[in-house]
Design a protein around this motif. Structure first.
Motif, short mmCIF file in Angstrom:
data_model
loop_
_atom_site.label_atom_id
_atom_site.label_comp_id
_atom_site.label_asym_id
_atom_site.label_seq_id
_atom_site.Cartn_x
_atom_site.Cartn_y
_atom_site.Cartn_z
N GLY A 1 0.84 -1.20 0.00
CA GLY A 1 0.00 0.00 0.00
C GLY A 1 0.87 1.24 0.00
N THR A 2 0.40 2.27 -0.68
CA THR A 2 1.18 3.49 -0.83
C THR A 2 1.63 4.06 0.50
OG1 THR A 2 -0.05 4.02 -2.82
CG2 THR A 2 1.15 5.83 -1.79
N ALA A 3 0.72 4.04 1.50
CA ALA A 3 1.02 4.70 2.76
C ALA A 3 2.04 3.96 3.59
CB ALA A 3 -0.26 4.89 3.57
N ALA A 4 2.31 2.71 3.26
CA ALA A 4 3.19 1.90 4.11
C ALA A 4 4.62 1.84 3.59
CB ALA A 4 2.63 0.50 4.25
N THR A 5 4.95 2.58 2.54
CA THR A 5 6.32 2.57 2.04
C THR A 5 7.22 3.35 2.98
OG1 THR A 5 5.89 4.52 0.69
CG2 THR A 5 5.56 2.37 -0.33
N GLY A 6 8.48 3.26 2.77
CA GLY A 6 9.42 3.96 3.64
C GLY A 6 10.67 3.12 3.78
N PRO A 7 11.53 3.43 4.71
CA PRO A 7 11.41 4.52 5.67
C PRO A 7 11.67 5.90 5.05
CG PRO A 7 13.52 3.41 5.92
CD PRO A 7 12.75 2.62 4.91
N SER A 8 11.40 6.93 5.84
CA SER A 8 11.55 8.30 5.37
C SER A 8 12.94 8.82 5.74
CB SER A 8 10.47 9.18 6.00
OG SER A 8 10.76 10.55 5.81
N ARG A 9 13.54 9.55 4.83
CA ARG A 9 14.81 10.21 5.14
C ARG A 9 14.58 11.50 5.91
NH1 ARG A 9 15.01 8.80 -0.10
NH2 ARG A 9 14.65 10.97 -0.72
N ARG A 10 13.57 12.26 5.51
CA ARG A 10 13.26 13.51 6.20
C ARG A 10 11.75 13.71 6.27
NH1 ARG A 10 15.57 19.76 5.74
NH2 ARG A 10 15.40 20.06 7.99
N PRO A 11 11.13 13.31 7.36
CA PRO A 11 9.68 13.47 7.48
C PRO A 11 9.29 14.95 7.65
CG PRO A 11 10.57 11.92 9.12
CD PRO A 11 11.72 12.65 8.52
N GLY A 12 8.24 15.34 6.97
CA GLY A 12 7.69 16.67 7.16
C GLY A 12 6.54 16.61 8.16
N LEU A 13 6.65 17.36 9.23
CA LEU A 13 5.65 17.33 10.30
C LEU A 13 4.93 18.66 10.35
CD1 LEU A 13 7.89 15.75 13.12
CD2 LEU A 13 6.61 14.59 11.29
N LEU A 14 3.62 18.63 10.19
CA LEU A 14 2.85 19.86 10.18
C LEU A 14 1.90 19.89 11.38
CD1 LEU A 14 2.22 22.49 8.63
CD2 LEU A 14 0.33 21.29 7.57
N MET A 15 2.06 20.92 12.21
CA MET A 15 1.19 21.12 13.36
C MET A 15 0.24 22.27 13.05
SD MET A 15 2.16 22.17 17.30
CE MET A 15 3.37 20.86 17.43
N ASP A 16 -1.06 21.98 13.07
CA ASP A 16 -2.09 22.97 12.78
C ASP A 16 -2.65 23.50 14.10
OD1 ASP A 16 -4.31 24.44 12.03
OD2 ASP A 16 -4.93 23.03 10.47
N ARG A 17 -2.42 24.78 14.39
CA ARG A 17 -2.84 25.34 15.67
C ARG A 17 -4.35 25.43 15.83
NH1 ARG A 17 1.29 29.61 18.38
NH2 ARG A 17 3.21 28.42 18.02
N THR A 18 -5.09 25.16 14.76
CA THR A 18 -6.54 25.07 14.90
C THR A 18 -6.88 23.99 15.93
OG1 THR A 18 -6.77 25.63 12.57
CG2 THR A 18 -8.71 24.72 13.67
N ALA A 19 -6.06 22.95 15.99
CA ALA A 19 -6.31 21.83 16.88
C ALA A 19 -5.62 21.97 18.23
CB ALA A 19 -5.88 20.53 16.21
N ALA A 20 -4.91 23.06 18.45
CA ALA A 20 -4.33 23.39 19.75
C ALA A 20 -3.60 22.19 20.37
CB ALA A 20 -5.42 23.93 20.69
N ASP A 21 -4.04 21.76 21.58
CA ASP A 21 -3.34 20.70 22.31
C ASP A 21 -3.29 19.39 21.53
OD1 ASP A 21 -2.98 22.43 24.38
OD2 ASP A 21 -4.60 21.64 25.60
N TYR A 22 -4.34 19.09 20.78
CA TYR A 22 -4.37 17.83 20.04
C TYR A 22 -3.24 17.79 19.02
CZ TYR A 22 -6.01 14.04 17.08
OH TYR A 22 -6.09 12.89 16.36
N ALA A 23 -3.02 18.89 18.32
CA ALA A 23 -1.95 18.94 17.33
C ALA A 23 -0.59 18.80 18.00
CB ALA A 23 -2.02 20.26 16.55
N TRP A 24 -0.45 19.47 19.13
CA TRP A 24 0.83 19.39 19.86
C TRP A 24 1.09 17.96 20.32
CZ3 TRP A 24 1.71 17.87 24.91
CH2 TRP A 24 3.01 18.05 25.37
N ALA A 25 0.07 17.30 20.87
CA ALA A 25 0.25 15.96 21.40
C ALA A 25 0.61 14.97 20.30
CB ALA A 25 -1.02 15.50 22.12
#
Length: 750
Positions: free
Chosen positions: A520-544
């Motif tokens: 499956g497309t989503a299960a390929t990897g591993p990643s060399r440089r993951p991009g992590l996006l935190m959306d502050r709309t979700a406040a604590d949930y995004a941080w966690a």
């Protein structure tokens, strides 16, 4: 505002006729009482477990003495106290108005002039407090009551003499996060003097003017950090008021004005009579509550007859977790009725929580038939049945109902269970109303819910005060499980733990994981440089969610590329371009479903079809519908199962289809498991347990459900994950979520 007396409550105390409950918490109960002369009072009665502690009695005596030493008209006066009674109590004059917190929540921020008048009077109150040699240490909106002639400062429960350091530990943070001074936030006990109260007053006034705390909301650690290091958020505060607040919010205590100096400064800033200082909608609330107090009828004496269950000691309240045995009790005295002006303006009759159920129930009949005599054995369900989380809420209600019906169909059942369901609509204010109704119903032994984080955080203290077990299968924040919460049980891994498998995918790849994740497309990897996006709309949930992934992948030698976007962002094109330019070859989105869909569309528009991950909030039809084809290939981790794809849940799935005509939704099976767990613990109890005993038993139980094994940390109620974990994966394929089964667990040696 006022709740009914419980059968275990006394009818009188120290010369006060008790009319109702004003509140209940972990320390005890606050009653509304009336003297023979007709004066109303708020009477705080401490529960037995604290009364037995000599140090607590010292503190309680100090509270009474502290309050009596302050002579300001803007401080609620003490009218009586007995720290040495079997159940220590303290009475103050009753103020029928709402707290500042209630007024702002219901009516919005106060006008600038109202805030300045409020500032002048509270500064005067604090000046008197400080002149008496005291520091309040908990100046917050909930401790300020509003009256037509001015505010009243209440609750000297943690006040102390300015030079007294004997009782409070030097490393204890005392007060309410969001309204603490920097010296409180850093537990600098030796520096807690009058300037600390002035800082808290500045926070309170900023809240009154804007409707939000000046250092934000969320996780306690984040709040404390911002209080110490960040500038206050005073956006929207007019220039004149902002000029008053900024000196109060200085980080250095020496740079803040004294309360007396602030009072004099505001006298010049606010000329004229303060009459009419509150807006009309707040005055209307005060008038309604005052009218309700005038409508309170006289109460005839109530005799505590043997076995009647109509009266009890002050310590035998829901606040102590003790329940009087009222089996066979007769009806409450006919004159023990009074009007309750609820926050919504509804007028209810006393006599327990039954009067509010019609307003809290859903459209259909949500109460299983109960036995014709004796006390009911009730399990409550507090869920969002008509709000933004209604799909999850209704699924849980069905799972719980199926468990109760199957239990009641057993020939060997020792009692009949009743299910009582209340809709909180996912609304924080309504959630409090639902929780208080459950707490006041003496036959409710445990409650399942709430559906989402914010209502759960809002009500956990209400249930905790009554030691009524509250078990949530879908709320995920780790803030719910602390040593301070004595009756909450988290029946799932928290949000920090639920994203652990994403770090495994990013660092090991799907082929290393094996099973359904090897393709499956989503299960390929591993990643060399993951991009992590935190959306502050979700406040604590995004941080966690994103924060935990960030730590885990760094611990495995990866250097991710993190980005944070402001709340409300929907145009993700620029941030996607930036992350791709930085070399991101996999993406993790931390936020809610709507934002995940917008981010998915931006990635698709940029031509990216590599690994894309999201935590549980995206596991909804909202994500599928809004993202469309851009959702294909996303892998989402969550703590719920697809019961139709789990062999151990085949029997439950078949029964659900037969009963409701459809496959079970997310968290239906988990709710089914939790209700069965509660029923099993009740079956093994020696008779009908108190709420406190049931809480302790549940926290120590181990239950094998159809979805997973349930076990808890007894001290906190945190979920103990079974071997193999309790997080599951879903791949978006052909416009639906394909259940992949248990997700990989991060190794402990990373």
């Amino acid at each position: 505002m006022t709740g009914a007396l419980l059968p275990s409550d006394p009818s009188s105390l120290a010369g006060y006729r008790l009319l109702g409950r004003l509140g209940a918490g972990g320390m005890g109960v606050v009653y509304l009482g009336r003297t023979d002369e007709g004066a109303l009072a708020a009477i705080k009665v401490i529960q037995a477990e604290y009364a037995e502690d000599p140090q607590f009695r010292v503190r309680f005596r100090r509270e009474a003495e502290a309050a009596r030493r302050v002579g300001s008209p803007w401080v609620v006066p003490v009218t009586g106290a007995d720290p040495d009674a079997a159940a220590p109590w303290l009475a103050t004059a009753f103020v029928p108005g709402p707290s500042l917190a209630e007024a702002v929540a219901e009516c919005g921020p106060l006008p600038a002039r109202s805030v300045r008048v409020l500032a002048r009077m509270l500064a005067g109150a604090l000046a008197e407090v400080h002149t008496a040699g005291l520091v309040h240490r908990d100046v917050k909106p909930g401790n300020v009551l509003l009256a037509v002639d001015g505010p009243r400062l209440i609750d000297f429960g943690i006040a102390r003499a300015a030079d007294d350091t004997a009782i409070t530990s030097a490393d204890m943070v005392v007060g309410t996060p969001g309204f603490l001074s920097p010296e409180q936030a850093e537990a600098r006990a030796g520096e807690l003097g009058p300037p600390s109260d002035v800082f808290s007053l500045g926070c309170l006034l900023a809240y009154a003017a804007t409707g939000r705390p000046p250092f934000g909301t969320g996780a306690v650690d984040a709040l404390l950090y911002r209080t110490v290091h960040d500038e206050p958020d005073l956006e929207g505060v007019d220039e004149r008021l902002s000029g008053l607040l900024r000196p109060c919010l200085a980080k250095n205590p020496a740079d803040r004005p004294t309360a007396a100096a602030l009072r004099e400064l505001i006298v010049e800033d606010t000329p004229g009579d303060p009459a009419g200082w509150l807006p009309e909608d707040v005055v209307r609330i005060i008038a309604e509550r005052s009218a309700a107090m005038l409508a309170l009828p006289d109460i005839e004496p109530t005799l505590a007859e043997a076995g009647s269950g109509t009266a009890g000691s002050a310590a035998g309240t829901a606040g102590s977790g003790a329940e009087a045995d009222t089996a066979g009790a007769g009806p409450a005295p006919g004159r023990r009725r009074f009007l309750i002006a609820a926050a919504s303006g509804a007028v209810l009759a006393a006599g327990g929580a039954a009067a509010v159920w019609a307003a809290l129930r859903g459209d259909d009949d949500r109460t299983t038939s109960s036995p014709p005599s004796g006390r009911d054995w009730i399990i409550g369900v507090q869920a969002d049945l008509s709000g933004p989380g209604k799909a999850l809420g209704r699924a849980q209600e069905r799972g719980a109902r199926l468990a109760v019906e199957q239990f009641n169909a057993r020939a060997d059942r020792p009692f009949t269970l009743t299910l009582k369901v209340a809709d909180d609509r996912g609304d924080v204010t309504r959630a409090g109303t639902v929780a208080r109704a459950f707490v006041e119903d003496r036959d409710v032994l445990a409650v399942l819910g709430p559906t989402s984080d914010e209502p759960a955080r809002a009500v956990v203290g209400v249930y905790d005060g009554a030691l009524l077990p509250l078990v949530s299968v879908s709320a995920g924040t780790s803030l719910l499980t602390t040593t301070e919460n004595r009756s909450f049980l988290h029946a799932r891994p928290n949000d920090l733990e639920a994203t652990g498998p994403i770090a495994v995918f990013l660092t090991a790849g799907g082929k290393a994981v094996g099973g359904e994740y090897a393709s499956g497309t989503a299960a390929t990897g591993p990643s060399r440089r993951p991009g992590l996006l935190m959306d502050r709309t979700a406040a604590d949930y995004a941080w966690a969610s994103v924060g935990s992934v960030n730590l885990l992948v760094r611990g495995r030698g990866r250097v991710p590329y993190p980005r944070v976007v402001p709340a409300g962002t929907r145009a993700f094109g620029p941030v996607v371009a930036d992350m791709l330019a930085a070399g991101a070859d996999a993406f993790v989105y931390g936020g809610y479903a709507a934002g995940a869909a917008a981010f998915a569309r931006a990635l698709a528009a940029a031509g990216f079809d590599g690994p894309r991950y999201s935590p549980e909030a995206a596991l909804s039809t909202e994500f599928l519908d809004a993202a469309g084809e851009a959702a294909e290939g996303w892998l989402i981790t969550g703590t719920c199962v697809d019961a139709t794809g789990l062999p151990s849940a085949a029997g439950f799935t078949a029964a659900h289809r037969k009963r409701f005509g459809s496959a079970p939704g997310f968290y239906a099976a988990e709710a089914y498991d939790v209700v069965n767990m509660i029923a099993d613990v009740l079956r093994t109890a020696d008779g009908r347990p108190t709420r406190a005993r049931l809480t302790a038993a549940l926290r120590r139980t181990t239950h094998q459900g159809v979805t997973k094994k349930f076990a808890f940390v007894p001290e906190t109620g945190s979920f103990v994950a079974p071997e193999g974990g309790a997080v599951f994966g879903y791949l978006v394929a052909d416009g639906r979520f394909r259940f992949l089964g248990p997700a990989p667990v991060p190794s402990s040696d990373a």
